[in-house]
Design a protein around this motif. Structure first.
Motif, PDB file in Angstrom:
ATOM      1  N   VAL A  66      -8.018   2.180  -3.936  1.00 21.16           N
ATOM      2  CA  VAL A  66      -6.903   2.231  -2.974  1.00 21.16           C
ATOM      3  C   VAL A  66      -5.813   1.277  -3.459  1.00 21.16           C
ATOM      4  CG1 VAL A  66      -6.149   1.670  -0.627  1.00 21.16           C
ATOM      5  CG2 VAL A  66      -8.369   2.765  -0.970  1.00 21.16           C
ATOM      6  N   GLU A  67      -6.213   0.069  -3.814  1.00 21.43           N
ATOM      7  CA  GLU A  67      -5.210  -0.927  -4.208  1.00 21.43           C
ATOM      8  C   GLU A  67      -4.523  -0.535  -5.511  1.00 21.43           C
ATOM      9  OE1 GLU A  67      -3.518  -2.937  -2.527  1.00 21.43           O
ATOM     10  OE2 GLU A  67      -2.436  -3.563  -4.318  1.00 21.43           O
ATOM     11  N   ARG A  68      -5.274   0.078  -6.424  1.00 17.30           N
ATOM     12  CA  ARG A  68      -4.629   0.535  -7.670  1.00 17.30           C
ATOM     13  C   ARG A  68      -3.530   1.555  -7.363  1.00 17.30           C
ATOM     14  NH1 ARG A  68      -9.530   0.103  -9.914  1.00 17.30           N
ATOM     15  NH2 ARG A  68     -10.137   2.282  -9.580  1.00 17.30           N
ATOM     16  N   HIS A  69      -3.851   2.535  -6.480  1.00 13.29           N
ATOM     17  CA  HIS A  69      -2.837   3.535  -6.110  1.00 13.29           C
ATOM     18  C   HIS A  69      -1.655   2.863  -5.415  1.00 13.29           C
ATOM     19  CE1 HIS A  69      -4.955   7.148  -7.215  1.00 13.29           C
ATOM     20  NE2 HIS A  69      -6.011   6.831  -6.498  1.00 13.29           N
ATOM     21  N   MET A  70      -1.958   1.968  -4.466  1.00 16.85           N
ATOM     22  CA  MET A  70      -0.867   1.337  -3.697  1.00 16.85           C
ATOM     23  C   MET A  70       0.029   0.493  -4.596  1.00 16.85           C
ATOM     24  SD  MET A  70      -0.636   2.422  -0.720  1.00 16.85           S
ATOM     25  CE  MET A  70       0.759   1.357  -0.485  1.00 16.85           C
ATOM     26  N   ALA A  71      -0.608  -0.243  -5.535  1.00 13.84           N
ATOM     27  CA  ALA A  71       0.197  -1.086  -6.426  1.00 13.84           C
ATOM     28  C   ALA A  71       1.131  -0.204  -7.260  1.00 13.84           C
ATOM     29  CB  ALA A  71      -0.727  -1.908  -7.327  1.00 13.84           C
ATOM     30  N   GLU A  72       0.618   0.937  -7.682  1.00  9.33           N
ATOM     31  CA  GLU A  72       1.438   1.832  -8.500  1.00  9.33           C
ATOM     32  C   GLU A  72       2.592   2.440  -7.683  1.00  9.33           C
ATOM     33  OE1 GLU A  72      -1.025   4.572 -10.828  1.00  9.33           O
ATOM     34  OE2 GLU A  72       0.748   5.899 -10.780  1.00  9.33           O
ATOM     35  N   ILE A  73       2.266   2.847  -6.455  1.00  9.47           N
ATOM     36  CA  ILE A  73       3.296   3.439  -5.580  1.00  9.47           C
ATOM     37  C   ILE A  73       4.391   2.405  -5.301  1.00  9.47           C
ATOM     38  CG2 ILE A  73       3.726   4.271  -3.216  1.00  9.47           C
ATOM     39  CD1 ILE A  73       0.808   5.507  -3.376  1.00  9.47           C
ATOM     40  N   GLU A  74       3.958   1.186  -5.002  1.00  8.93           N
ATOM     41  CA  GLU A  74       4.918   0.133  -4.663  1.00  8.93           C
ATOM     42  C   GLU A  74       5.786  -0.204  -5.877  1.00  8.93           C
ATOM     43  OE1 GLU A  74       3.183  -3.368  -2.908  1.00  8.93           O
ATOM     44  OE2 GLU A  74       5.138  -3.910  -2.060  1.00  8.93           O
ATOM     45  N   ALA A 103       3.008  -2.548   3.062  1.00  6.84           N
ATOM     46  CA  ALA A 103       2.081  -3.401   3.821  1.00  6.84           C
ATOM     47  C   ALA A 103       1.490  -2.595   4.983  1.00  6.84           C
ATOM     48  CB  ALA A 103       2.813  -4.642   4.339  1.00  6.84           C
ATOM     49  N   GLU A 104       2.349  -1.808   5.616  1.00  9.48           N
ATOM     50  CA  GLU A 104       1.890  -0.985   6.740  1.00  9.48           C
ATOM     51  C   GLU A 104       0.857   0.044   6.250  1.00  9.48           C
ATOM     52  OE1 GLU A 104       5.206   0.521   9.147  1.00  9.48           O
ATOM     53  OE2 GLU A 104       3.996   2.347   9.368  1.00  9.48           O
ATOM     54  N   LEU A 105       1.143   0.652   5.086  1.00 11.88           N
ATOM     55  CA  LEU A 105       0.203   1.631   4.533  1.00 11.88           C
ATOM     56  C   LEU A 105      -1.131   0.978   4.204  1.00 11.88           C
ATOM     57  CD1 LEU A 105       2.401   3.745   2.073  1.00 11.88           C
ATOM     58  CD2 LEU A 105       1.485   4.430   4.286  1.00 11.88           C
ATOM     59  N   ARG A 106      -1.058  -0.222   3.631  1.00 12.82           N
ATOM     60  CA  ARG A 106      -2.310  -0.913   3.299  1.00 12.82           C
ATOM     61  C   ARG A 106      -3.120  -1.153   4.581  1.00 12.82           C
ATOM     62  NH1 ARG A 106       1.099  -3.406  -0.805  1.00 12.82           N
ATOM     63  NH2 ARG A 106       0.170  -3.046  -2.847  1.00 12.82           N
ATOM     64  N   GLY A 107      -2.421  -1.464   5.683  1.00 13.62           N
ATOM     65  CA  GLY A 107      -3.101  -1.663   6.968  1.00 13.62           C
ATOM     66  C   GLY A 107      -3.794  -0.384   7.426  1.00 13.62           C
ATOM     67  N   ALA A 129       5.247   8.484   4.252  1.00 13.36           N
ATOM     68  CA  ALA A 129       5.948   7.336   3.660  1.00 13.36           C
ATOM     69  C   ALA A 129       6.770   7.721   2.434  1.00 13.36           C
ATOM     70  CB  ALA A 129       4.939   6.244   3.293  1.00 13.36           C
ATOM     71  N   GLY A 130       6.325   8.710   1.677  1.00  9.53           N
ATOM     72  CA  GLY A 130       7.039   9.099   0.451  1.00  9.53           C
ATOM     73  C   GLY A 130       8.467   9.517   0.735  1.00  9.53           C
ATOM     74  N   GLU A 131       8.646  10.382   1.728  1.00  9.05           N
ATOM     75  CA  GLU A 131      10.000  10.867   2.074  1.00  9.05           C
ATOM     76  C   GLU A 131      10.792   9.781   2.805  1.00  9.05           C
ATOM     77  OE1 GLU A 131       7.607  12.973   1.600  1.00  9.05           O
ATOM     78  OE2 GLU A 131       8.541  14.735   0.684  1.00  9.05           O
ATOM     79  N   LEU A 132      10.105   8.967   3.616  1.00 10.45           N
ATOM     80  CA  LEU A 132      10.831   7.920   4.343  1.00 10.45           C
ATOM     81  C   LEU A 132      11.466   6.951   3.340  1.00 10.45           C
ATOM     82  CD1 LEU A 132       8.361   7.300   7.329  1.00 10.45           C
ATOM     83  CD2 LEU A 132      10.523   8.589   7.335  1.00 10.45           C
ATOM     84  N   LEU A 133      10.715   6.609   2.288  1.00  9.44           N
ATOM     85  CA  LEU A 133      11.250   5.678   1.291  1.00  9.44           C
ATOM     86  C   LEU A 133      12.331   6.322   0.430  1.00  9.44           C
ATOM     87  CD1 LEU A 133       8.059   3.773   0.081  1.00  9.44           C
ATOM     88  CD2 LEU A 133       9.991   2.847   1.384  1.00  9.44           C
ATOM     89  N   SER A 134      12.059   7.524  -0.100  1.00  7.22           N
ATOM     90  CA  SER A 134      13.048   8.124  -1.021  1.00  7.22           C
ATOM     91  C   SER A 134      14.379   8.356  -0.295  1.00  7.22           C
ATOM     92  CB  SER A 134      12.517   9.435  -1.602  1.00  7.22           C
ATOM     93  OG  SER A 134      12.316  10.381  -0.575  1.00  7.22           O
ATOM     94  N   SER A 135      14.312   8.746   0.977  1.00 10.67           N
ATOM     95  CA  SER A 135      15.556   9.052   1.695  1.00 10.67           C
ATOM     96  C   SER A 135      16.345   7.782   1.997  1.00 10.67           C
ATOM     97  CB  SER A 135      15.279   9.851   2.976  1.00 10.67           C
ATOM     98  OG  SER A 135      14.388   9.173   3.825  1.00 10.67           O
TER      99      SER A 135
END
Ligand code: ADP
Ligand code: ASP
Ligand code: MG
Length: 461
Positions: A66-74, A103-107, A129-135
């Motif tokens: 999970v953390e590997r994916h999150m670190a990459e996304i962030e 941080a919210e996603l990690r929660g 979250a993907g669309e919320l961030l890109s937009s």
């Protein structure tokens, strides 16, 4: 009042800093007139998949992955923010926003990992979250490049039912909400920017519209806001005569009808989500497919009338790796209610059937999603003998003119030569001729059809 323009940009169009800058140039160019504009963006390409992978890892209890994916996304988002904004107040705000969202996603993912259960509602909270961030990033980019833009929260503008993962927008409620959220920005002369794929229930719980759902968002906004045109900006030159991953020299189709586009999308032309067409048809709003990498190419225009020339076919589509279910029963002979009972089984398991053919003693159906096939097979066993064949594919030849020229259907089958066909179907609309064959035969089938109907001398209309 001048009717608005909805411009939707897919994942590859906003994949990184350079791509986003290209989109900003396209939008600024369109905004040079005084037409109100709503930009709908997808997540940066690969981000939705990464968010789904992080969710699955959490469900399976793999905290490390999970953390590997999150670190990459962030870091992917932070890198693009840094490339686009350098050291500016916008960079500061967006960096904070990316960190806050992650941080919210990690929660959320921590609670998924503890429960080892991923509910559809939890999954939507993560993938949105993907669309919320890109937009947000794109709205800031427009603002930084001289245009004036306002970020619109899609959770406040698109009202859906609570079918998490494949939520259905409520058009009437969305019309009210979208006008309320976007109207003030347009009045102030701003370009509105929002994320596709995302909505919320009337109670405000985040939902998503299903994979490829940013197209649906664009169409729903287009309808809700009574747009002049809905533009789908992507990575190809329009609706092509065939899937370019199968036919390298597929050509753009300059004009096609809503009905043709709907059939092509349904039978696998991923360039348009199948649900996109409906809201556009209801309000007769033209849909244009355009290439972000080649903004000057004419693209494809989809309207009620479509093309006016006499081409026998408009395009061919394929849907790969589908599963065929055959039910054979002598009881079907003269029995009424048999098909009803068979389809009830699929409905009970929330599985939709794409192509159906029947004979006196058997019925064959194709499924795109066979995740519930074991339970379906068990329930069907009561009606007769059941065979399940995986690794099949649907190839569909589509064109309004198939309706008026019966010889075209014959030519389609003839072009396929001696390839073994498992099912052949032409619906009452007679707008398509559809065959089911082994997935391994798809390249040959598509190549033969394409050569027969779209050789270079055929195209260029
Ligand atoms: P986006 O991320 O912009 O929504 P998609 O990947 O969903 O883009 O859709 C575009 C892709 O659809 C193209 O890159 C192409 O590979 C695929 N595709 C399949 N069939 C067709 C077709 N008939 N015409 C155009 N593209 C097609
Ligand atoms: N980001 C979503 C997906 O990958 C929606 C979209 O791009 O249309 O499915
Ligand atoms: Mg898409």
């Amino acid at each position: 009042m001048i009717r608005p323009l909805v411009m939707k940009f897919g994942g590859t169009s906003v994949a990184g800093a350079a791509a986003m800058s290209g989109v900003a140039r396209i939008v600024s160019g369109s905004a040079a007139g005084s037409r109100p504009i709503l930009v709908v963006v997808s997540a940066m390409s690969g981000v939705t998949n990464a968010l789904l992978a992080a969710s699955a890892a959490a469900r399976d209890g793999g905290a490390g992955s999970v953390e590997r994916h999150m670190a990459e996304i962030e870091s992917r988002h932070l890198t693009v923010v840094n490339q686009l904004f350098g050291v500016t107040p916008a960079a500061h705000d967006l960096t904070r926003e990316v960190a806050r969202t992650c941080a919210e996603l990690r929660g959320v993912l921590t609670s998924v990992a503890i429960l080892q259960e991923l509910t559809p509602r939890g999954a939507d909270r993560v993938t949105a979250a993907g669309e919320l961030l890109s937009s947000r990033m794109f709205a800031a980019l427009l603002n930084g490049s001289g245009a004036r833009a306002e970020w619109i929260d899609p959770r406040r503008a698109v009202v859906t039912d609570a079918s998490f993962g494949a939520a259905l927008p409520d058009l009437a409620a969305t019309s009210v909400a979208a006008a309320r959220e976007i109207g003030p920005a347009w009045k102030a002369g701003q370009i509105a920017v929002t994320g596709g794929f995302v909505g919320a229930t009337a109670e405000g719980i985040t939902t998503t519209l299903g994979r490829g759902g940013s197209d649906v968002s664009a169409a729903v906004f287009g309808s809700a806001l009574d747009a002049e045109e809905i533009q789908i900006w992507t990575d190809v030159d329009g609706m092509l005569t065939a899937d370019p991953r199968v036919i390298a020299d597929a050509q753009p189709v300059s004009r096609l009808s809503f009905d043709e586009a709907a059939e092509l999308a349904y039978f696998g032309a991923k360039v348009l989500h199948p649900s996109t067409i409906l809201p556009a048809v209801e309000k007769n709003i033209p849909v244009r497919i355009l290439n972000t990498m080649r903004p000057d190419s004419p693209g494809s225009l989809i309207t009620a009338d479509g093309g006016v020339d006499g081409r026998p076919l408009t395009a061919i589509a394929c849907k790969r790796n589908v599963t065929v279910v055959n039910v054979t029963s002598t009881r079907m002979l003269h029995a009424h209610g048999f098909l009803h009972k068979v389809f009830e089984v699929f409905a009970r398991h929330a599985t939709s059937v794409d192509v159906v053919t029947t004979s006196e003693v058997s019925v064959s159906m194709t499924l795109d999603d066979d995740s519930r096939i074991e339970a379906i097979e068990r329930d069907l066993a009561g009606f007769g003998s059941v065979q399940v064949e995986r690794g099949m594919a649907i190839v569909s030849a589509v064109g309004d003119n198939l309706r008026t020229d019966p010889s075209s259907a014959v030519s389609v089958i003839a072009a396929l030569g001696r390839l073994p066909l498992r099912m052949v179907s032409q619906a009452a609309s007679r707008r398509n001729v559809t065959v089911v064959l082994s997935d391994a035969d798809v390249p040959a089938a598509m190549t033969r059809l394409h050569a027969a109907f779209f050789s270079m001398s055929e195209v260029g209309r």
